[in-house]
Design a protein around this motif. Structure first.
Motif, PDB file in Angstrom:
ATOM      1  N   ASN A 214       7.007   5.802  14.660  1.00 31.82           N
ATOM      2  CA  ASN A 214       8.384   5.353  14.916  1.00 31.82           C
ATOM      3  C   ASN A 214       8.481   3.854  15.179  1.00 31.82           C
ATOM      4  N   SER A 215       7.362   3.148  15.125  1.00 28.67           N
ATOM      5  CA  SER A 215       7.260   1.693  15.310  1.00 28.67           C
ATOM      6  C   SER A 215       7.436   1.235  16.753  1.00 28.67           C
ATOM      7  N   MET A 216       7.571   2.174  17.719  1.00 30.74           N
ATOM      8  CA  MET A 216       7.664   1.782  19.120  1.00 30.74           C
ATOM      9  C   MET A 216       6.319   1.342  19.681  1.00 30.74           C
ATOM     10  N   PHE A 217       5.247   1.993  19.227  1.00 32.40           N
ATOM     11  CA  PHE A 217       3.891   1.687  19.673  1.00 32.40           C
ATOM     12  C   PHE A 217       3.735   1.800  21.194  1.00 32.40           C
ATOM     13  N   ASN A 218       4.256   2.896  21.761  1.00 30.43           N
ATOM     14  CA  ASN A 218       4.094   3.103  23.200  1.00 30.43           C
ATOM     15  C   ASN A 218       2.628   3.264  23.580  1.00 30.43           C
ATOM     16  N   THR A 219       1.895   4.072  22.820  1.00 29.66           N
ATOM     17  CA  THR A 219       0.475   4.281  23.108  1.00 29.66           C
ATOM     18  C   THR A 219      -0.312   2.997  22.913  1.00 29.66           C
ATOM     19  N   PHE A 220      -0.140   2.352  21.768  1.00 27.34           N
ATOM     20  CA  PHE A 220      -0.883   1.128  21.489  1.00 27.34           C
ATOM     21  C   PHE A 220      -0.500   0.011  22.455  1.00 27.34           C
TER      22      PHE A 220
END
Length: 304
Positions: A214-220
């Motif tokens: 989703n391009s949020m990259f919460n994990t990364f």
């Protein structure tokens, strides 16, 4: 306030998706809409993630009859379940804890992510939410649950995967990953793919491809500021739960990603501690219908 912290913003920029992340940030809410409350009330399970008192991050599973997750305020949840004494998050959740959560409904491929602060309440948890938002249905395998009475096994602890653990990991099509930022704010996320997408490189080394999301990259974004992470690998047929904590590093080298079909990037995970609880969950699930979005799995011997 910006819904993203500086680690997330840095990763979004590096991936060239800052504009996309800004656009989808409109989906992040602070209050629970009616449709989300109805969804949560229908769920028999909730994946949670948090950092323990030593900073190690773990992921775990809470279960109950539908209705065990109740929205009791604009931004608050009552969860009528708590980790059992053998669970790696049991001690952590006896006090006030920054908690990441994801509710996944495999039968409909719907999921809802949440994070906030939990405290003990009755026989479960009260959670004050800071963020809640739906995720896309990609990579979720369709399954239908059945509830059975169970007696959980004695937790088995170690510092590396056993041969039995490796069989479970190599055959899985789904796992969950918990991360936290430098302040302990936690996130729980779903990862799915065809069996073999989570690769065992050794008893203390794992690797998985990062697919389009989703391009949020919460994990990364969390890994950018804090490499500690916790994996939960469920056995859908026996209810066994494999909890693994360690550290994760994102490999941005395109040459390493190209050998894993569908991979945008690669994540390397080093195992620090393992807790396995056989028959921990009362839920048993039907055979999967794999997501049409799952890329093929690379042959053995590639990407190692």
């Amino acid at each position: 306030m910006d819904p993203y912290h500086h680690g997330e913003l840095a990763v979004q920029k590096r991936a060239g998706l800052a504009a996309s992340a800004r656009a989808v940030s409109a989906a992040i809410m602070t209050e629970v809409p009616d449709v989300a409350a109805e969804f949560l009330a229908a769920q028999p399970m909730l994946v949670v993630g948090a950092a323990d008192h030593e900073g190690a991050v773990w992921s775990s599973l809470l279960t109950g009859e539908p209705g065990f997750i109740t929205v009791d305020g604009p931004s608050s949840l009552d969860i009528a379940a708590a980790p059992s004494p053998g669970d790696p998050l049991h001690a952590t959740l006896t006090g006030r804890t920054r908690l990441g959560m994801i509710a996944v409904e495999p039968g409909t491929r719907r999921r809802m992510r949440m994070n906030g602060t939990a405290r003990p309440h009755g026989h479960g948890l009260a959670v004050e939410l800071e963020q809640i938002y739906a995720n896309c249905p990609k990579y979720i395998q369709k399954r239908v649950p059945e509830r059975r009475p169970v007696t959980p096994g004695v937790p088995r602890r170690g510092h590396a995967l056993t041969a039995q653990d490796i069989v479970l990991v190599e055959g899985t099509d789904t796992f969950f990953v918990a991360t936290a930022d430098q302040d302990g704010n936690a996130d729980a996320s779903h990862r799915g793919g065809n069996p073999g997408f989570l690769r065992v490189l050794g008893p203390d080394r794992l690797r998985w491809p990062d697919y389009v999301g989703n391009s949020m990259f919460n994990t990364f974004g969390n890994l950018e500021v804090n490499p500690r992470a916790g994996l939960l690998v469920p056995d859908w047929t026996t209810g066994t739960l494999l909890h693994v904590t360690g550290t994760a590093v994102v490999d941005w080298d395109p040459a390493h990603a190209t050998v894993l079909p569908g991979a945008q990037r690669v994540v390397d995970f080093t195992v620090r501690e393992v807790v396995r609880v056989d028959h921990a969950s009362p839920l048993r699930w039907s055979a999967p219908q794999y997501s049409r979005f799952n890329p093929p799995t690379a042959p053995e011997g590639t990407g190692t």
